[in-house]
Design a protein around this motif. Structure first.
Motif, PDB file in Angstrom:
ATOM      1  N   ASP A 270      55.158  31.505  29.251  1.00 14.02           N
ATOM      2  CA  ASP A 270      54.007  31.160  28.950  1.00 14.02           C
ATOM      3  C   ASP A 270      53.367  33.276  28.429  1.00 14.02           C
ATOM      4  O   ASP A 270      52.349  33.590  27.823  1.00 14.02           O
ATOM      5  CB  ASP A 270      53.486  32.650  29.779  1.00 14.02           C
ATOM      6  CG  ASP A 270      53.220  30.822  31.395  1.00 14.02           C
ATOM      7  OD1 ASP A 270      53.027  29.362  31.113  1.00 14.02           O
ATOM      8  OD2 ASP A 270      53.209  30.735  32.998  1.00 14.02           O
ATOM      9  N   ARG A 271      54.340  33.640  27.684  1.00 10.84           N
ATOM     10  CA  ARG A 271      54.653  34.942  26.752  1.00 10.84           C
ATOM     11  C   ARG A 271      53.905  34.502  25.212  1.00 10.84           C
ATOM     12  O   ARG A 271      53.619  35.739  24.565  1.00 10.84           O
ATOM     13  CB  ARG A 271      55.932  35.834  26.835  1.00 10.84           C
ATOM     14  CG  ARG A 271      55.885  36.319  28.456  1.00 10.84           C
ATOM     15  CD  ARG A 271      57.395  37.491  28.537  1.00 10.84           C
ATOM     16  NE  ARG A 271      58.545  36.565  28.690  1.00 10.84           N
ATOM     17  CZ  ARG A 271      59.182  36.518  28.381  1.00 10.84           C
ATOM     18  NH1 ARG A 271      59.492  37.979  28.781  1.00 10.84           N
ATOM     19  NH2 ARG A 271      59.931  35.697  29.236  1.00 10.84           N
ATOM     20  N   ASP A 272      54.170  33.426  25.295  1.00 10.12           N
ATOM     21  CA  ASP A 272      54.286  32.648  23.262  1.00 10.12           C
ATOM     22  C   ASP A 272      52.875  32.327  23.828  1.00 10.12           C
ATOM     23  O   ASP A 272      53.138  31.522  22.098  1.00 10.12           O
ATOM     24  CB  ASP A 272      55.700  31.758  23.430  1.00 10.12           C
ATOM     25  CG  ASP A 272      56.402  32.668  23.257  1.00 10.12           C
ATOM     26  OD1 ASP A 272      57.261  33.446  22.325  1.00 10.12           O
ATOM     27  OD2 ASP A 272      57.336  31.641  24.505  1.00 10.12           O
ATOM     28  N   ALA A 273      52.831  31.407  24.798  1.00 13.35           N
ATOM     29  CA  ALA A 273      51.377  31.119  24.475  1.00 13.35           C
ATOM     30  C   ALA A 273      49.592  32.496  23.570  1.00 13.35           C
ATOM     31  O   ALA A 273      49.576  33.209  24.018  1.00 13.35           O
ATOM     32  CB  ALA A 273      51.063  30.342  25.864  1.00 13.35           C
ATOM     33  N   VAL A 274      48.879  31.419  23.218  1.00 13.31           N
ATOM     34  CA  VAL A 274      48.121  32.762  22.178  1.00 13.31           C
ATOM     35  C   VAL A 274      46.968  32.637  23.318  1.00 13.31           C
ATOM     36  O   VAL A 274      45.666  31.473  23.438  1.00 13.31           O
ATOM     37  CB  VAL A 274      47.598  32.442  20.811  1.00 13.31           C
ATOM     38  CG1 VAL A 274      46.849  33.368  20.703  1.00 13.31           C
ATOM     39  CG2 VAL A 274      49.208  32.607  20.096  1.00 13.31           C
ATOM     40  N   ASP A 275      46.088  33.622  23.651  1.00 13.45           N
ATOM     41  CA  ASP A 275      45.009  33.960  24.526  1.00 13.45           C
ATOM     42  C   ASP A 275      44.240  33.460  23.514  1.00 13.45           C
ATOM     43  O   ASP A 275      43.714  34.314  23.250  1.00 13.45           O
ATOM     44  CB  ASP A 275      44.912  35.028  25.211  1.00 13.45           C
ATOM     45  CG  ASP A 275      43.613  35.510  25.956  1.00 13.45           C
ATOM     46  OD1 ASP A 275      43.231  34.459  25.629  1.00 13.45           O
ATOM     47  OD2 ASP A 275      43.563  36.176  26.765  1.00 13.45           O
ATOM     48  N   LEU A 276      43.815  32.034  23.413  1.00 16.34           N
ATOM     49  CA  LEU A 276      42.457  31.542  22.607  1.00 16.34           C
ATOM     50  C   LEU A 276      41.777  33.010  22.998  1.00 16.34           C
ATOM     51  O   LEU A 276      40.260  32.946  21.780  1.00 16.34           O
ATOM     52  CB  LEU A 276      41.652  30.882  22.919  1.00 16.34           C
ATOM     53  CG  LEU A 276      43.678  29.665  21.916  1.00 16.34           C
ATOM     54  CD1 LEU A 276      43.016  27.936  22.178  1.00 16.34           C
ATOM     55  CD2 LEU A 276      43.759  30.253  21.027  1.00 16.34           C
ATOM     56  N   GLU A 277      40.959  33.194  24.129  1.00 19.67           N
ATOM     57  CA  GLU A 277      39.655  33.652  24.344  1.00 19.67           C
ATOM     58  C   GLU A 277      39.338  35.111  23.363  1.00 19.67           C
ATOM     59  O   GLU A 277      38.549  35.673  22.900  1.00 19.67           O
ATOM     60  CB  GLU A 277      39.288  33.863  25.354  1.00 19.67           C
ATOM     61  CG  GLU A 277      37.649  35.058  25.898  1.00 19.67           C
ATOM     62  CD  GLU A 277      37.252  34.489  27.560  1.00 19.67           C
ATOM     63  OE1 GLU A 277      36.618  35.022  27.859  1.00 19.67           O
ATOM     64  OE2 GLU A 277      38.731  33.298  27.970  1.00 19.67           O
ATOM     65  N   THR A 278      40.518  35.654  23.725  1.00 19.48           N
ATOM     66  CA  THR A 278      40.763  37.154  23.176  1.00 19.48           C
ATOM     67  C   THR A 278      41.494  37.357  21.269  1.00 19.48           C
ATOM     68  O   THR A 278      40.165  37.647  20.655  1.00 19.48           O
ATOM     69  CB  THR A 278      42.810  38.039  23.413  1.00 19.48           C
ATOM     70  OG1 THR A 278      42.229  38.121  24.612  1.00 19.48           O
ATOM     71  CG2 THR A 278      42.350  39.078  22.719  1.00 19.48           C
ATOM     72  N   LEU A 279      41.044  36.458  21.252  1.00 24.15           N
ATOM     73  CA  LEU A 279      41.324  35.875  20.063  1.00 24.15           C
ATOM     74  C   LEU A 279      39.703  36.009  19.553  1.00 24.15           C
ATOM     75  O   LEU A 279      39.845  36.245  18.269  1.00 24.15           O
ATOM     76  CB  LEU A 279      42.476  34.558  19.276  1.00 24.15           C
ATOM     77  CG  LEU A 279      42.445  34.099  17.721  1.00 24.15           C
ATOM     78  CD1 LEU A 279      43.348  35.293  17.502  1.00 24.15           C
ATOM     79  CD2 LEU A 279      43.241  32.933  17.661  1.00 24.15           C
ATOM     80  N   ALA A 280      39.402  34.548  19.322  1.00 23.76           N
ATOM     81  CA  ALA A 280      38.061  34.725  19.022  1.00 23.76           C
ATOM     82  C   ALA A 280      36.738  35.773  19.105  1.00 23.76           C
ATOM     83  O   ALA A 280      35.986  35.646  18.971  1.00 23.76           O
ATOM     84  CB  ALA A 280      37.055  33.683  20.268  1.00 23.76           C
TER      85      ALA A 280
END
Length: 483
Positions: A270-280
């Protein structure tokens, strides 16, 4: 559809060496999406295409369009072989990059990159991109200069932190001299920096003026890097490509303690998953890559706020890709038979990055083939500079002959399992070197591990053979109806 005023939904991944060549990029551009050429080793690619006789005359057309005819003539004189070299003859060597590259090599890199982008831009008006690896840093200023001279529209950079790229492009566009800092092992904090000098005016004269700065897409695997780049005007990209660990080629290592599965592959969590909401929330356009190359993947990406997706694997086995036809058919046969095996190998690449490799008979993924290859380092794209005891800068690669690597201070453990990707990837692009003992450099095939699109397209193709790049785009665009 895409034109200069809008953004692409589909970005065709930049796959090296020469898999994402100008033919593939042009074919994708002609559908209105973003075609991307690989910027890796285009000096060698240019020289070998000319020595192969330049079938179709494409390189000669591009050379004729280069704005400095004298430079084109020098390269033609040195490398072009009318009718092509003999099948059992070796390709003439190209000088290897150092931090003080010869003018000849600077010119070849500028011209080779110009030719690739120029050819990709013919017969359409859509934007064209080029992909560079940050890890291969010494040729970067010269490759960028050639691409910008040809009017490249997008520059994509991954395999490392690309924070210097925006400033580098602005300096080149202004025609100003620069000293590009490169990393060298063994340097102390009080040592002078190691730099590569590039002078656009000395190389190109008046042609160095009037270039525009392309849009820069940073290939990232974490929100931290994306936010850091976006937070500084000097490093801020136009947008991001978020690459997951299932993508082909080099991948970012897992975050946290190193873990391996039973096959020796890196384990991501899970540490390698990108938080897409934060990225957006960073506020820049982004595209998703790695297992998004299906209509469902495109719909999912758009639902997250992404502009679209970057896709490599499906395009790699199309008719227009630069992968050797024999390898395309071999892979497609295994895909349709359900026997294809793709592994993430932490040892194969000299870079130390995990590298996805198809386990394919006759290639260096076969331990017997790898063991039978005589180690040689005659291309050196992945060599790293290091400081010698006397203060001089030398170069080493874990895949070079073991005795040579050890003499340069390399650790034996670091060399275990390494493969010469330079030679193997050129072989995969049907540009293999012939050796004096009669052997031919074996290939390596890197690929993502999601073959759903490939299977669907090959099943509908002619006898399960390669399909058109336009068919990939049509297949993916079906996902737009699901958004």
């Amino acid at each position: 559809m895409t034109d200069q005023g809008t953004l692409p939904t589909i970005i065709q991944g930049g796959m090296g060496v020469a898999v994402s060549g100008w033919e593939l990029a042009r074919a994708v551009c002609r559908t209105g999406e973003l075609g991307v050429v690989s910027g890796t080793a285009l000096d060698v690619v240019c020289a070998r295409r000319l020595q192969a006789g330049d079938p179709g005359g494409h390189m000669r057309r591009a050379l004729a369009a280069f704005p400095i005819p004298e430079m084109s003539r020098r390269i033609m004189k040195k490398y072009y072989v009318h009718g092509g070299k003999a099948p059992d003859a070796a390709f003439q060597a190209v000088p290897r990059f150092t931090v003080t590259p010869s003018v000849e090599l600077q010119e070849l890199t500028v011209v080779g990159t110009f030719c690739e982008v120029w050819l990709a831009k013919q017969e359409h008006t859509a934007p064209v991109g080029i992909n560079f690896l940050r890890k291969i840093e010494i040729p970067l200023p010269f490759g960028l200069l050639g691409a910008m001279l040809a009017g490249v529209d997008y520059v994509l950079v991954g395999a490392g932190n690309p924070s210097e790229i925006p400033g580098l492009m602005r300096t080149l566009a202004a025609g100003e001299d620069l000293n590009f800092g490169v990393r060298a092992q063994g340097l102390r904090s009080d040592d002078p920096p190691v730099t590569v000098r590039c002078s656009p005016t000395e190389l190109l004269g008046e042609a160095a003026h009037g270039m525009t700065v392309p849009r820069f897409l940073a290939i990232v695997a974490s929100v931290d890097l994306a936010a850091g780049l976006a937070g500084d005007p000097a490093t801020r990209p136009f947008g991001f490509i978020v690459e997951g660990p299932s993508a082909g080629g080099h991948n970012a290592p897992p975050r946290g303690p190193r873990k391996l599965d039973e096959l020796g592959q890196p384990v991501y969590d899970d540490r390698d998953a990108v938080d897409l909401e934060t990225l957006a929330a960073v506020g820049l356009p982004f595209w998703l890559a790695g297992a998004y190359g299906t209509p469902e993947g495109l719909a999912e990406a758009r639902a997250t706020g992404a502009m679209g997706i970057q896709v490599g694997t499906a395009f790699a086995y199309s008719q227009e890709s630069g992968l050797a036809d024999s390898l395309k058919r071999q892979v497609l046969g295994e895909v349709l038979a359900g026997t294809l095996d793709v592994r993430s190998d932490w040892r194969a690449s000299p870079t130390g990055f995990p590298f996805r490799v198809i386990q394919l008979e006759g290639t260096v993924s076969d331990p017997e083939i790898a063991a039978g290859r005589k180690a040689v380092c005659d291309l050196g794209a992945l060599r790293s500079p290091y400081k010698k005891a006397n203060g001089d800068i030398d170069y080493r690669c874990p895949a070079e002959p073991p005795a040579v690597y050890a003499r340069k201070g390399g650790r034996a453990a670091n060399a275990e399992g390494r493969r010469c990707l330079c030679n193997a990837l050129l072989s995969a692009a049907d540009l293999p070197q012939q050796r004096p003992d009669g052997s031919v450099e074996p290939a390596i095939v890197t690929s993502g591990d999601d073959f759903r699109a490939v299977e669907a397209l090959a099943s509908n193709g002619s006898a399960g053979g390669p399909y058109r790049a336009s068919a990939v785009v049509d297949y993916l665009r079906a996902g737009l109806a699901r958004v």
